[in-house]
Design a protein around this motif. Structure first.
Motif, PDB file in Angstrom:
ATOM      1  N   ASP A  98       0.895  -1.326   0.176  1.00 45.20           N
ATOM      2  CA  ASP A  98       0.387  -0.213  -0.116  1.00 45.20           C
ATOM      3  C   ASP A  98       0.840   1.264   0.613  1.00 45.20           C
ATOM      4  OD1 ASP A  98       0.468   1.475   2.825  1.00 45.20           O
ATOM      5  OD2 ASP A  98      -0.452  -0.926   3.560  1.00 45.20           O
ATOM      6  N   HIS A  99       0.289   2.238   0.255  1.00 49.47           N
ATOM      7  CA  HIS A  99       1.397   3.724   0.098  1.00 49.47           C
ATOM      8  C   HIS A  99       0.607   4.543   1.276  1.00 49.47           C
ATOM      9  CE1 HIS A  99      -0.385   1.855  -3.586  1.00 49.47           C
ATOM     10  NE2 HIS A  99       1.419   2.413  -4.386  1.00 49.47           N
ATOM     11  N   GLY A 100       0.550   3.708   2.038  1.00 51.01           N
ATOM     12  CA  GLY A 100       0.451   4.741   3.388  1.00 51.01           C
ATOM     13  C   GLY A 100      -0.313   5.148   3.210  1.00 51.01           C
ATOM     14  N   ARG A 101       0.030   6.897   4.506  1.00 50.56           N
ATOM     15  CA  ARG A 101      -1.426   7.867   3.925  1.00 50.56           C
ATOM     16  C   ARG A 101      -1.114   8.564   2.915  1.00 50.56           C
ATOM     17  NH1 ARG A 101       0.660  12.979   5.164  1.00 50.56           N
ATOM     18  NH2 ARG A 101       3.066  13.139   5.126  1.00 50.56           N
ATOM     19  N   SER A 102      -0.648   8.056   1.623  1.00 53.77           N
ATOM     20  CA  SER A 102      -0.783   8.929   0.110  1.00 53.77           C
ATOM     21  C   SER A 102      -2.152   7.908  -0.527  1.00 53.77           C
ATOM     22  CB  SER A 102       0.312   8.738  -0.472  1.00 53.77           C
ATOM     23  OG  SER A 102       1.731   9.655   0.200  1.00 53.77           O
ATOM     24  N   ALA A 103      -2.576   8.931  -1.149  1.00 56.46           N
ATOM     25  CA  ALA A 103      -3.589   8.608  -2.535  1.00 56.46           C
ATOM     26  C   ALA A 103      -3.276   8.897  -3.182  1.00 56.46           C
ATOM     27  CB  ALA A 103      -4.884   9.592  -2.260  1.00 56.46           C
TER      28      ALA A 103
ATOM     29  N   PRO B 243      -0.441  12.570  -0.140  1.00 58.25           N
ATOM     30  CA  PRO B 243       0.700  13.764   0.204  1.00 58.25           C
ATOM     31  C   PRO B 243       1.771  13.142  -0.190  1.00 58.25           C
ATOM     32  CG  PRO B 243       0.134  12.934   2.131  1.00 58.25           C
ATOM     33  CD  PRO B 243      -0.960  12.811   1.312  1.00 58.25           C
ATOM     34  N   GLY B 244       3.278  13.569  -0.577  1.00 54.76           N
ATOM     35  CA  GLY B 244       4.098  12.543  -1.367  1.00 54.76           C
ATOM     36  C   GLY B 244       3.975  12.051  -0.595  1.00 54.76           C
ATOM     37  N   LEU B 245       4.686  10.294  -1.667  1.00 55.33           N
ATOM     38  CA  LEU B 245       5.169   9.133  -0.928  1.00 55.33           C
ATOM     39  C   LEU B 245       6.098   8.962  -0.160  1.00 55.33           C
ATOM     40  CD1 LEU B 245       3.940   6.266  -0.903  1.00 55.33           C
ATOM     41  CD2 LEU B 245       5.797   5.896  -3.112  1.00 55.33           C
TER      42      LEU B 245
END
Length: 166
Positions: free
Chosen positions: A86-91, A144-146
């Protein structure tokens, strides 16, 4: 028919500049990030000369940054994949620029050809793989940025211990 809910504008709306929202320099909504990805994809000269292919690992290049977002260019030779993550808190928005990629999620498998886009929310778990016989190129916008990309166990991994009867 006239009613309080009707909106009628007489004349040219562009003549009343004070009523128009100024164009944003940087995207801030999902639809604007999708539009950004589409505009970069359409400008082949902006990215095509940067693409490299690496047979040992996926190649990637940060193409652009802005306040709260970043844009990455990736290449995939046949057989390369991201692993389940997954991308953590990033969309994000994934756009296939050339070739074909396969996206695997808990809901199934989807083939993404050139021009296909996928938008996803934070925490979205997927795996992207080049299952084709030709290289592929993709564009990824993260907001936000990855900052993290947690890996997840494969869906086909065993969840328990097999017991063999004696």
């Amino acid at each position: 028919m006239n009613s309080d809910s009707d909106l009628q504008i007489a004349g040219d709306i562009l003549e009343v500049q004070h009523l128009l929202q100024p164009a944003r320099e940087h995207p801030s909504t999902l639809s604007e990030f999708v539009g950004l990805a589409r505009s970069i994809a359409a400008d082949h000269a902006q990215w095509a000369g940067l693409v490299e292919y690496d047979s040992t690992s996926r190649w990637y290049h940060r193409l652009r940054t802005g306040p709260g977002y970043e844009v990455w260019l990736l290449s995939w030779v046949p057989g390369q994949g991201s692993g389940r993550h997954d991308h953590g808190r990033s969309a994000g928005v994934l756009t296939v620029l050339e070739g074909e990629l396969t996206e695997r999620t808990e809901r199934g498998t989807r083939t993404l050809g050139a021009g296909a886009q996928r938008a996803f929310a934070p925490g979205y778990v997927h795996e992207v793989v080049n299952d084709s016989l030709e290289p592929a190129v993709s564009l990824h916008v993260y907001y936000p940025g990855l900052t993290e990309m947690p890996m997840h166990a494969s869906q086909s991994a065993p969840t328990g211990v097999d017991v063999v009867p004696a």
